[in-house]
Design an enzyme around this catalytic site. Structure first.
Site, mmCIF file in Angstrom:
data_model
loop_
_atom_site.group_PDB
_atom_site.id
_atom_site.type_symbol
_atom_site.label_atom_id
_atom_site.label_comp_id
_atom_site.label_asym_id
_atom_site.label_seq_id
_atom_site.Cartn_x
_atom_site.Cartn_y
_atom_site.Cartn_z
ATOM 1 N N TYR A 105 34.228 46.135 38.384
ATOM 2 C CA TYR A 105 34.473 44.766 37.950
ATOM 3 C C TYR A 105 35.286 44.735 36.665
ATOM 4 C CZ TYR A 105 30.811 45.162 34.365
ATOM 5 O OH TYR A 105 30.069 45.535 33.270
ATOM 6 N N CYS A 106 35.941 43.596 36.443
ATOM 7 C CA CYS A 106 36.652 43.315 35.201
ATOM 8 C C CYS A 106 36.337 41.867 34.831
ATOM 9 C CB CYS A 106 38.163 43.546 35.362
ATOM 10 S SG CYS A 106 38.936 42.437 36.553
ATOM 11 N N ARG A 107 37.175 41.228 34.073
ATOM 12 C CA ARG A 107 36.905 39.855 33.665
ATOM 13 C C ARG A 107 37.002 38.890 34.849
ATOM 14 N NH1 ARG A 107 39.661 35.490 32.210
ATOM 15 N NH2 ARG A 107 41.657 36.552 32.317
#
Length: 105
Positions: A66-68
């Site tokens: 995941y990221c932002r």
């Protein structure tokens, strides 16, 4: 690579004994927003370090990334696929839509 909704991502993750959670955001994002518990942090923008570290990954494990917002984690999933890691799962919507537990650094 598979894009998974938060619900599918969490469900699949909870049933996967070979799961590794990977956070590919920046250090600043981690400090500001926290992270998903037990996640490994590896900033995708630190490209050489990122590439060096993922080369060490166990190809038999599953990587939940995941990221932002889901864009960088999608790129990370593609990179993992290119180096022979087939089980890379992108969290659609990223951390900004995350409704699970969060820890601060």
């Amino acid at each position: 690579m598979a894009d998974l909704s938060q619900e599918a991502w969490m469900e699949q993750l909870s049933d996967d004994e070979n799961a590794v959670i990977l956070d590919v955001r920046t250090e600043e994002e981690l400090e500001e927003l926290g992270m998903i518990p037990n996640a490994l942090h590896l900033d995708i923008y630190e490209s050489q370090e990122f590439m060096d570290e993922i080369q060490k990954f166990d190809k038999n494990k599953s990587y939940y990334i995941y990221c932002r917002s889901g864009v960088r984690s999608g790129q990370a999933c593609s990179i993992l696929n290119q180096i022979g890691i087939d089980k890379a799962y992108n969290l659609l919507g990223g951390f900004i839509e995350w409704e699970g537990d969060v820890v601060t650094k």
